[in-house]
Write an enzyme that holds these catalytic residues in place. Structure first.
Site, PDB file in Angstrom:
ATOM      1  N   ALA A  65       6.583  -0.572  -0.371  1.00  0.00           N
ATOM      2  CA  ALA A  65       5.480   0.258  -0.897  1.00  0.00           C
ATOM      3  C   ALA A  65       4.402  -0.586  -1.562  1.00  0.00           C
ATOM      4  CB  ALA A  65       6.036   1.262  -1.914  1.00  0.00           C
ATOM      5  N   PRO A  66       3.122  -0.184  -1.431  1.00  0.00           N
ATOM      6  CA  PRO A  66       2.635   1.058  -0.817  1.00  0.00           C
ATOM      7  C   PRO A  66       2.509   1.015   0.705  1.00  0.00           C
ATOM      8  CG  PRO A  66       0.810  -0.166  -1.786  1.00  0.00           C
ATOM      9  CD  PRO A  66       2.050  -0.925  -2.143  1.00  0.00           C
ATOM     10  N   GLY A  67       2.663  -0.159   1.346  1.00  0.00           N
ATOM     11  CA  GLY A  67       2.798  -0.111   2.795  1.00  0.00           C
ATOM     12  C   GLY A  67       1.851  -0.968   3.618  1.00  0.00           C
ATOM     13  N   CYS A 116       2.706 -12.425  -4.328  1.00  0.00           N
ATOM     14  CA  CYS A 116       1.279 -12.577  -4.634  1.00  0.00           C
ATOM     15  C   CYS A 116       1.152 -13.341  -5.946  1.00  0.00           C
ATOM     16  CB  CYS A 116       0.578 -11.230  -4.679  1.00  0.00           C
ATOM     17  SG  CYS A 116       1.228 -10.110  -5.916  1.00  0.00           S
TER      18      CYS A 116
END
Ligand code: SAM
Length: 423
Positions: A108-110, A228
């Protein structure tokens, strides 16, 4: 934005003479991008609409600047997904091919699930898993908007999935939760929550997730680990420790994108190969037949689509899905979506799902093209006055399906789900 002092010291030590350039990158606004949904867009109308510059490391990825694309009809119709440009670097490393079994473990979120789904071209299966139920719902909605038909959205811990799927997947993406140093510009919270201790806590959690992920990869399979963040404990050192303790794995390639070197907020991705050997398969997914509902769906299809093939299954909440791919069994796993959501059966009536219009709407003869003004009205949930034969209809804009409506004596009733309507 105030960067944490310890972070500044660590990055200065790490980057040396390049540190001032790194620091200056924080003065620029965050980079934004979109990924074209190639499941829907066969040519390239997006760059024609907005004249966008391509992201060098991602096929079908483009930079966007001031545009408010999230409010456009193209976004509603699932023609693209808004994604930070450097985050687009991880999924392509897996080189996913149609027909493969792919797991996106922290999905998520995808954004990366969308990239994987596009590479699969609706063939094979994509298990998009998210441990947080609220976030899994958003993931499920995003895959619906993209018209993905071969995904199952699950909400399970990596350990639980690892019990069900020993050496099952051809490709696995572990886009791990991290200290988010590449998110500092976008999320004010990320700077506040950052500390050296949180970096180490993230590294421990990532190691535990990787430990479960590796069990699910077939011999000869590929796994990508990404974050990230810039912290080596979570990136390069994490991967070297993993390879040191898992002799079947080989580091094939590693990429680190820094915001002072590329147009992007920063990302790390490592491609790992698992050495060849015997393969094991999981059991097939058991399908619960609900025959009256199935008949109602078939009648509905006759009106709109002609024959639609696939196995129908109904999840516990009553929603019906069409399975065209070889899904495995998911014992005791919360499933939010599997295959193509087709609708609901209340014992009397079949109510088609919005996902069905989005994914299959192009095929119907009963479709009606809307003008720009009518599209705005439709997305707001308003009824439309149109001359069209009575019955269900798929409303389109430039040929792309937006959703269902029902025509009664020249009035099109709006079937856009309430939660998706524009305010
Ligand atoms: N791949 C996503 C994308 O491209 O949109 C972003 C994933 S985000 C970096 C990491 C995700 O991992 C979060 O959604 C978070 O809820 C989830 N997560 C947190 N703890 C986890 C755990 N222990 N195991 C698996 N996933 C976890």
């Amino acid at each position: 934005m105030t960067l944490p002092q310890k972070f500044i010291e660590r990055m200065s030590e790490r980057l040396g003479i390049n540190f001032p350039a790194f620091l200056r990158s924080y003065e620029k606004p965050p980079e934004k991008g979109l990924k074209i949904n190639t499941l829907k867009v066969k040519t390239d109308p997006i760059s024609a609409f907005w004249n966008l510059e391509p992201v060098p490391w991602a096929e079908e990825g483009y930079y966007v600047e001031g545009e408010k694309l999230g409010a456009s009809w193209q976004h509603f119709a699932g023609l693209f997904y808004l994604q930070e440009p450097s985050a687009m670097c991880a999924a392509p490393l897996l080189d996913v091919q149609p027909g493969e079994k792919v797991l996106d473990l922290c999905a998520a979120p995808g954004g990366k699930s969308v990239q994987l789904a596009c590479a699969l071209k609706n063939q094979g299966i994509l298990v998009a898993n998210e441990i947080d139920y609220g976030r899994a719902r958003i993931l499920s909605q995003n895959l619906e908007r993209m018209g993905v038909e071969n995904a199952v959205v699950t909400c399970a811990s990596p350990a639980h999935l690892a019990e069900i799927f020993p050496e099952y997947f051809d490709k696995i993406l572990v886009d791990a939760p991290c200290s988010g140093e590449g998110m500092f510009k976008k999320e004010e919270n990320a700077t506040r929550e950052w500390s050296e201790e949180s970096v180490l806590a993230c590294a421990r959690r990532q190691a535990a997730i990787l430990e479960e992920a590796q069990k699910m990869l077939k011999k000869g399979g590929k796994m990508v680990y990404s974050t990230c963040t810039f912290a080596e404990e979570e990136d390069e050192w994490q991967i070297s420790e993993f390879c040191r303790t898992h002799s079947a794995f080989l580091l094939e390639r590693q990429e680190k994108l820094f915001p002072h070197e590329v147009r992007g907020e920063g990302h790390f991705a490592a491609l790992l190969l698992k050495s060849e050997g015997e393969r094991r398969e999981a059991k097939p997914y058991p399908i619960r037949k609900v025959s009256a509902a199935n008949r109602a769906f078939e009648e509905f299809c006759e009106e709109l689509f002609g024959e639609i093939t696939g196995e129908i299954t109904t999840l516990e909440d009553g929603r019906m899905y069409l399975l065209r791919n070889d899904f495995p069994a998911f014992p005791h796993v919360a499933i939010l979506r599997i295959g193509l959501e087709i609708g609901e059966w209340d014992g009397k009536n079949f109510r088609p799902a919005h996902a069905l219009a989005i994914a299959e709407g192009e095929r119907t003869k009963r479709k009606l093209e809307l003008s720009a003004e009518e599209t705005e009205k439709y997305l707001r949930g308003e009824t439309l006055e149109k001359d069209f034969p009575d019955g269900r209809v798929v409303l389109t804009r430039e040929g792309f399906p937006l959703g269902f409506g029902k025509c009664v004596s020249g009035t099109i009733k709006n079937h856009v789900p309430k939660g998706l309507r524009r305010r």
